[in-house]
Scaffold this motif. Structure first.
Motif, PDB file in Angstrom:
ATOM      1  N   THR A  15       0.864  -1.189   0.000  1.00  0.00           N
ATOM      2  CA  THR A  15       0.000   0.000   0.000  1.00  0.00           C
ATOM      3  C   THR A  15       0.896   1.233   0.000  1.00  0.00           C
ATOM      4  O   THR A  15       2.133   1.120  -0.020  1.00  0.00           O
ATOM      5  CB  THR A  15      -0.867   0.071   1.273  1.00  0.00           C
ATOM      6  N   ARG A  16       0.256   2.379   0.136  1.00  0.00           N
ATOM      7  CA  ARG A  16       1.034   3.614   0.225  1.00  0.00           C
ATOM      8  C   ARG A  16       1.892   3.656   1.485  1.00  0.00           C
ATOM      9  O   ARG A  16       2.751   4.522   1.616  1.00  0.00           O
ATOM     10  CB  ARG A  16       0.104   4.817   0.162  1.00  0.00           C
ATOM     11  N   ALA A  17       1.647   2.757   2.431  1.00  0.00           N
ATOM     12  CA  ALA A  17       2.493   2.703   3.629  1.00  0.00           C
ATOM     13  C   ALA A  17       3.859   2.093   3.326  1.00  0.00           C
ATOM     14  O   ALA A  17       4.825   2.297   4.068  1.00  0.00           O
ATOM     15  CB  ALA A  17       1.800   1.902   4.728  1.00  0.00           C
ATOM     16  N   ASN A  37      -4.685  -5.745   8.834  1.00  0.00           N
ATOM     17  CA  ASN A  37      -5.059  -6.633   7.724  1.00  0.00           C
ATOM     18  C   ASN A  37      -6.238  -5.984   6.989  1.00  0.00           C
ATOM     19  O   ASN A  37      -7.379  -6.035   7.447  1.00  0.00           O
ATOM     20  CB  ASN A  37      -5.424  -8.033   8.244  1.00  0.00           C
ATOM     21  N   MET A  38      -5.941  -5.375   5.868  1.00  0.00           N
ATOM     22  CA  MET A  38      -6.995  -4.670   5.119  1.00  0.00           C
ATOM     23  C   MET A  38      -7.979  -5.639   4.493  1.00  0.00           C
ATOM     24  O   MET A  38      -9.122  -5.284   4.255  1.00  0.00           O
ATOM     25  CB  MET A  38      -6.379  -3.814   4.031  1.00  0.00           C
ATOM     26  N   LYS A  39      -7.498  -6.840   4.228  1.00  0.00           N
ATOM     27  CA  LYS A  39      -8.426  -7.824   3.653  1.00  0.00           C
ATOM     28  C   LYS A  39      -9.511  -8.179   4.673  1.00  0.00           C
ATOM     29  O   LYS A  39     -10.609  -8.565   4.311  1.00  0.00           O
ATOM     30  CB  LYS A  39      -7.670  -9.073   3.206  1.00  0.00           C
ATOM     31  N   GLU A  42      -9.579  -4.263   8.822  1.00  0.00           N
ATOM     32  CA  GLU A  42      -9.176  -3.693  10.119  1.00  0.00           C
ATOM     33  C   GLU A  42      -9.005  -2.172  10.088  1.00  0.00           C
ATOM     34  O   GLU A  42      -9.097  -1.517  11.112  1.00  0.00           O
ATOM     35  CB  GLU A  42      -7.876  -4.362  10.595  1.00  0.00           C
ATOM     36  N   GLN A  43      -8.750  -1.643   8.875  1.00  0.00           N
ATOM     37  CA  GLN A  43      -8.554  -0.197   8.779  1.00  0.00           C
ATOM     38  C   GLN A  43      -9.853   0.593   8.984  1.00  0.00           C
ATOM     39  O   GLN A  43      -9.829   1.800   9.152  1.00  0.00           O
ATOM     40  CB  GLN A  43      -7.902   0.167   7.428  1.00  0.00           C
ATOM     41  N   ARG A  44     -10.972  -0.112   8.945  1.00  0.00           N
ATOM     42  CA  ARG A  44     -12.280   0.557   9.096  1.00  0.00           C
ATOM     43  C   ARG A  44     -12.887   0.280  10.477  1.00  0.00           C
ATOM     44  O   ARG A  44     -14.033   0.610  10.731  1.00  0.00           O
ATOM     45  CB  ARG A  44     -13.261   0.095   8.019  1.00  0.00           C
ATOM     46  N   LEU A  54      -9.939   8.691   8.243  1.00  0.00           N
ATOM     47  CA  LEU A  54     -10.167   8.300   6.850  1.00  0.00           C
ATOM     48  C   LEU A  54      -9.994   6.789   6.652  1.00  0.00           C
ATOM     49  O   LEU A  54     -10.300   6.266   5.574  1.00  0.00           O
ATOM     50  CB  LEU A  54      -9.208   9.037   5.913  1.00  0.00           C
ATOM     51  N   GLY A  55      -9.446   6.124   7.656  1.00  0.00           N
ATOM     52  CA  GLY A  55      -9.234   4.675   7.518  1.00  0.00           C
ATOM     53  C   GLY A  55      -8.138   4.346   6.517  1.00  0.00           C
ATOM     54  O   GLY A  55      -8.178   3.299   5.866  1.00  0.00           O
ATOM     55  N   LYS A  56      -7.165   5.226   6.391  1.00  0.00           N
ATOM     56  CA  LYS A  56      -6.106   5.047   5.390  1.00  0.00           C
ATOM     57  C   LYS A  56      -4.748   4.886   6.074  1.00  0.00           C
ATOM     58  O   LYS A  56      -4.489   5.499   7.110  1.00  0.00           O
ATOM     59  CB  LYS A  56      -6.015   6.295   4.486  1.00  0.00           C
ATOM     60  N   VAL A  57      -3.892   4.096   5.460  1.00  0.00           N
ATOM     61  CA  VAL A  57      -2.482   4.040   5.861  1.00  0.00           C
ATOM     62  C   VAL A  57      -1.665   4.723   4.769  1.00  0.00           C
ATOM     63  O   VAL A  57      -2.119   4.765   3.615  1.00  0.00           O
ATOM     64  CB  VAL A  57      -1.996   2.582   6.055  1.00  0.00           C
ATOM     65  N   PRO A  58      -0.501   5.255   5.096  1.00  0.00           N
ATOM     66  CA  PRO A  58       0.182   5.159   6.369  1.00  0.00           C
ATOM     67  C   PRO A  58      -0.292   6.205   7.382  1.00  0.00           C
ATOM     68  O   PRO A  58      -0.900   7.210   7.028  1.00  0.00           O
ATOM     69  CB  PRO A  58       1.643   5.462   5.987  1.00  0.00           C
ATOM     70  N   ALA A  59       0.024   5.876   8.659  1.00  0.00           N
ATOM     71  CA  ALA A  59      -0.026   6.866   9.728  1.00  0.00           C
ATOM     72  C   ALA A  59       1.158   6.531  10.621  1.00  0.00           C
ATOM     73  O   ALA A  59       1.609   5.382  10.642  1.00  0.00           O
ATOM     74  CB  ALA A  59      -1.327   6.759  10.512  1.00  0.00           C
ATOM     75  N   THR A  68      -0.645  11.722   9.749  1.00  0.00           N
ATOM     76  CA  THR A  68      -1.197  10.959   8.621  1.00  0.00           C
ATOM     77  C   THR A  68      -0.810  11.708   7.353  1.00  0.00           C
ATOM     78  O   THR A  68      -0.257  12.807   7.429  1.00  0.00           O
ATOM     79  CB  THR A  68      -2.736  10.837   8.693  1.00  0.00           C
ATOM     80  N   GLU A  69      -1.083  11.136   6.222  1.00  0.00           N
ATOM     81  CA  GLU A  69      -0.773  11.668   4.893  1.00  0.00           C
ATOM     82  C   GLU A  69       0.708  11.416   4.568  1.00  0.00           C
ATOM     83  O   GLU A  69       1.620  11.967   5.200  1.00  0.00           O
ATOM     84  CB  GLU A  69      -1.101  13.165   4.734  1.00  0.00           C
ATOM     85  N   GLN A  70       0.860  10.606   3.524  1.00  0.00           N
ATOM     86  CA  GLN A  70       2.205  10.221   3.095  1.00  0.00           C
ATOM     87  C   GLN A  70       3.215  11.345   3.020  1.00  0.00           C
ATOM     88  O   GLN A  70       4.328  11.219   3.496  1.00  0.00           O
ATOM     89  CB  GLN A  70       2.120   9.706   1.661  1.00  0.00           C
ATOM     90  N   VAL A  71       2.824  12.419   2.377  1.00  0.00           N
ATOM     91  CA  VAL A  71       3.801  13.489   2.140  1.00  0.00           C
ATOM     92  C   VAL A  71       4.233  14.113   3.470  1.00  0.00           C
ATOM     93  O   VAL A  71       5.430  14.356   3.699  1.00  0.00           O
ATOM     94  CB  VAL A  71       3.225  14.543   1.170  1.00  0.00           C
TER      95      VAL A  71
HETATM   96  N1  LIG Z   1      -4.194  10.657   1.317  1.00  0.00           N
HETATM   97  C1  LIG Z   1      -3.632   9.467   1.894  1.00  0.00           C
HETATM   98  C2  LIG Z   1      -4.035   8.296   1.047  1.00  0.00           C
HETATM   99  C3  LIG Z   1      -3.579   6.975   1.616  1.00  0.00           C
HETATM  100  C4  LIG Z   1      -4.301   5.805   0.958  1.00  0.00           C
HETATM  101  O1  LIG Z   1      -5.029   5.960  -0.027  1.00  0.00           O
HETATM  102  N2  LIG Z   1      -4.066   4.607   1.505  1.00  0.00           N
HETATM  103  C5  LIG Z   1      -4.754   3.413   1.043  1.00  0.00           C
HETATM  104  C6  LIG Z   1      -3.742   2.307   0.795  1.00  0.00           C
HETATM  105  S1  LIG Z   1      -2.762   2.561  -0.629  1.00  0.00           S
HETATM  106  C7  LIG Z   1      -5.666   2.887   2.151  1.00  0.00           C
HETATM  107  O2  LIG Z   1      -5.318   2.966   3.300  1.00  0.00           O
HETATM  108  N3  LIG Z   1      -6.813   2.313   1.780  1.00  0.00           N
HETATM  109  C8  LIG Z   1      -7.660   1.615   2.696  1.00  0.00           C
HETATM  110  C9  LIG Z   1      -9.110   1.928   2.566  1.00  0.00           C
HETATM  111  O3  LIG Z   1      -9.465   3.002   2.099  1.00  0.00           O
HETATM  112  O4  LIG Z   1      -9.901   1.115   3.001  1.00  0.00           O
HETATM  113  C10 LIG Z   1      -2.116   9.592   1.997  1.00  0.00           C
HETATM  114  O5  LIG Z   1      -1.500  10.244   1.161  1.00  0.00           O
HETATM  115  O6  LIG Z   1      -1.532   9.033   2.933  1.00  0.00           O
END
Ligand SMILES: N[C@@H](CCC(=O)N[C@@H](CS)C(=O)NCC(=O)O)C(=O)O
Length: 214
Positions: A15-17, A37-39, A42-44, A54-59, A68-71
């Motif tokens: 993933t982006r993590a 485990n996103m499958k 668990e992120q939600r 937002l339920g997104k990785v990385p953090a 949070t936010e990759q950049v």
């Molecule tokens: N804006 C976020 C985007 C991160 C993102 O899109 N992560 C995806 C993985 S590549 C994610 O966590 N998706 C899980 C989901 O939405 O359920 C960043 O730049 O960190």
């Protein structure tokens, strides 16, 4: 670094993590992984939504600081380990261009690539955050043509972000395999940290799939 300064990376493989983990390795940083485990979704779950709504990785967490936010994570981590030499100092003439290409990733590249991938009609050029897809990519091509890195001879954390980005987006066919992009991605992905984490990711992703009966 004291234990309260220890870094936790909230992580899922492939993933982006992944880029954030490669950066930690390139920085020689000690860190703990908190694997989701996103499958299994668990992120939600509420526990992780308290980390990133937002339920997104990385953090990442370091002490009380949650990022949070990759950049933002890239800039923060590279600044934490200046001795690794992957970040220009505040008064370095490269600092501005470094921040430019770091933030270009989140502000221009990702929105353009997602629109392109989804075959969505982009906003009119004057209202789009990235002008248009070709112009956005053309600026990157021009910058990378000077090479070998985004800032010329000097490799920075921005190259780790972009090396991973080109590798993935060319694999998925959303960015064309232009010579300059291919050579750049190969330069970055041949590094030991990338190779190591990619292999570990493949193993972890297989375990996650197996745990979900796939
Ligand atoms: N804006 C976020 C985007 C991160 C993102 O899109 N992560 C995806 C993985 S590549 C994610 O966590 N998706 C899980 C989901 O939405 O359920 C960043 O730049 O960190």
């Amino acid at each position: 670094m004291t234990s309260k300064d220890r870094i936790t990376l909230y992580y899922s493989p492939q993933t982006r993590a992944t880029g954030a983990r490669i950066l930690l390795e390139e920085l020689g940083a000690s860190y703990d992984l908190h694997v989701l485990n996103m499958k299994a979704g668990e992120q939600r779950q509420p526990a992780y939504l308290a980390i990133n709504p937002l339920g997104k990785v990385p953090a990442i967490r370091r002490g009380e600081a949650l990022v949070t936010e990759q950049v933002a994570i890239f800039i923060y981590l590279a600044d934490l380990f200046p001795k690794a030499g992957l970040t220009p100092a505040l008064d370095d003439p490269d600092r501005g261009p470094y921040l430019r290409w770091m933030t270009y990733y989140g502000s221009s590249f990702e929105p353009a690539v997602i629109d392109h991938f989804m075959k969505r009609e982009p906003a009119p050029q004057t209202q789009s955050p990235y002008s248009d897809y070709e112009t956005m990519l053309g600026a990157l091509e021009a910058q990378l043509s000077k090479g070998p890195y985004l800032l010329g001879d000097r490799m920075t954390a921005a190259d780790i972000l972009w090396g991973v980005a080109f590798s993935w987006t060319m694999t998925f066919g959303v960015v064309p395999r232009k010579d300059v992009f291919v050579a750049y991605a190969e330069r970055m992905t041949s590094r030991p940290a990338f190779q190591r984490i990619t292999a570990a990711d493949a193993e972890m992703a297989a375990q996650h799939a197996a745990a979900c009966g796939e």
